[in-house]
Design an enzyme around this catalytic site. Structure first.
Site, PDB file in Angstrom:
ATOM      1  N   TYR A 154      -2.173   0.319  10.063  1.00 28.52           N
ATOM      2  CA  TYR A 154      -2.375  -0.342   8.773  1.00 28.52           C
ATOM      3  C   TYR A 154      -1.123  -0.238   7.916  1.00 28.52           C
ATOM      4  O   TYR A 154      -0.602  -1.252   7.425  1.00 28.52           O
ATOM      5  CB  TYR A 154      -3.570   0.282   8.051  1.00 28.52           C
ATOM      6  CG  TYR A 154      -3.642  -0.091   6.586  1.00 28.52           C
ATOM      7  CD1 TYR A 154      -3.846  -1.412   6.202  1.00 28.52           C
ATOM      8  CD2 TYR A 154      -3.496   0.871   5.593  1.00 28.52           C
ATOM      9  CE1 TYR A 154      -3.894  -1.761   4.862  1.00 28.52           C
ATOM     10  CE2 TYR A 154      -3.556   0.536   4.254  1.00 28.52           C
ATOM     11  CZ  TYR A 154      -3.749  -0.778   3.890  1.00 28.52           C
ATOM     12  OH  TYR A 154      -3.796  -1.124   2.567  1.00 28.52           O
ATOM     13  N   THR A 205       0.818  -1.207   0.000  1.00 27.54           N
ATOM     14  CA  THR A 205       0.000   0.000   0.000  1.00 27.54           C
ATOM     15  C   THR A 205       0.853   1.259   0.000  1.00 27.54           C
ATOM     16  O   THR A 205       1.969   1.275   0.537  1.00 27.54           O
ATOM     17  CB  THR A 205      -0.907   0.024   1.246  1.00 27.54           C
ATOM     18  OG1 THR A 205      -1.550   1.300   1.342  1.00 27.54           O
ATOM     19  CG2 THR A 205      -0.103  -0.187   2.523  1.00 27.54           C
TER      20      THR A 205
END
Length: 333
Positions: A141, A117
């Protein structure tokens, strides 16, 4: 040879499965169906309901189907949720990825493609970010994904596993053929949520923060069509099978749109107004994150075909209408 796709019943994973099936691959899907759907999996693929952290099950699948490659999508993806419950994210995204990597190494799997990501970069400004930029994730995250990248690098050095980690920017849209799309209840993707508001599935949409250092005060993101992203994975698999070395590459278009610009696109495509409400910033959100995708284009031979915001929005709205039809009870015959 077979490809094991973890999380293949989810949003991006189901598009990947269709991409592989269309290319003639044998595909095994491992998904616990926490956010995915059995019907989203291409019928030609074999679906196994289970957890990527179940090493015995993963090892059995690798051996039984002669798996030569793993494409790993399974994981949790909501930034504010990761801030509220970081240990759950480190478990699901990092600990279980470690178990999956170990199973792959022990099973003799040579190729591993990882769903990473842009959140590993943190706040970078609006300029397109290169892969060698400073890594400063601002949420659990992002940190959970970066830890997994580090584990892959170390495993590659120690055991000879070759991998590709693709750092996604903002994935949106749906399969142009209408076979799958973003279907998870409570999804937080902007284009998904805006489409639901436009179609009356939500009473309104909130804009989180209008005081960012951007031209209109809202966050800027690089929105990539999910089918272009799936194609990048297929090309990464081909490259590894042809002897390519390990690689970390951005997947985005190289330009971004603000939240307000996305909402304007939804209005254009849908042709109607919908209720937009302004709210404060969410924890963990960066002002602007835009990819420099030159490395992926060069190394993978990747040439995106669906780089058009209105087109992305149109495909998302079409899928949202399809979901409405799927959930509408049919009259008796």
């Amino acid at each position: 040879m077979a490809v094991l796709v973890t999380g293949g019943a989810g949003y991006i994973g189901s598009h990947m499965v269709w991409e592989l099936i269309d290319a003639g691959e044998e595909v095994i899907v491992l998904d616990r169906l926490s956010t995915g759907f059995e019907w989203a999996v291409a019928p030609e693929a074999k679906l196994v309901i289970g957890d990527v952290g179940d090493s015995a099950l993963v090892s059995e699948l690798i051996a039984a189907h002669a798996v030569d490659s793993v494409i790993h999508f399974a994981g949790s993806i909501v930034v504010p949720e990761s801030v509220a419950d970081p240990l759950a994210y480190y478990d699901n995204n990092t600990v279980k990825t470690r178990a999956l990597i170990e199973s792959a190494v022990k099973g003799g799997v040579g190729h591993f493609i990882f769903s990473s990501t842009a959140a590993v970069y943190g706040a970078t400004g609006a300029e397109p970010v290169l892969e060698n930029a400073a890594l400063n994730p601002e949420s659990p995250y992002g940190r959970s994904k970066l830890m997994s990248e580090w584990m892959l690098a170390d495993a590659a050095a120690a055991y000879g596993l070759r991998y590709t980690a693709l750092r996604y920017f903002n994935v949106a849209g749906a399969d142009p053929k209408g076979r799958t799309g973003q279907s998870t209840a409570g999804a937080t993707h902007l284009i998904k949520v805006a489409g639901q508001a436009a179609l009356g599935k939500r009473p309104f949409i909130e804009v989180y923060g209008t005081d960012y250092p951007t031209p209109d005060g809202t966050c800027i993101r690089d929105y990539i069509h999910v089918s272009d992203l799936a194609a990048a994975h297929r090309l990464a698999l081909e490259r590894l099978r042809q002897g390519g070395t390990s690689l970390v590459a951005n997947c985005g278009y190289g330009h971004g749109y603000s939240v307000f610009e996305v909402l304007d696109s939804v209005r254009r495509v849908h042709g109607r107004e919908f209720d937009v409400r302004l709210a404060g910033r969410r924890p963990g959100d960066a002002a602007a994150v835009v990819a420099n995708p030159a490395l992926a284009r060069r190394e993978l031979g990747w040439s995106p075909r669906l780089d058009d915001l209105d087109g992305i929005v149109r495909s998302a709205l079409d899928w949202e209408r399809h979901l409405t039809m799927m959930n509408t009870p049919q009259p008796p015959a």
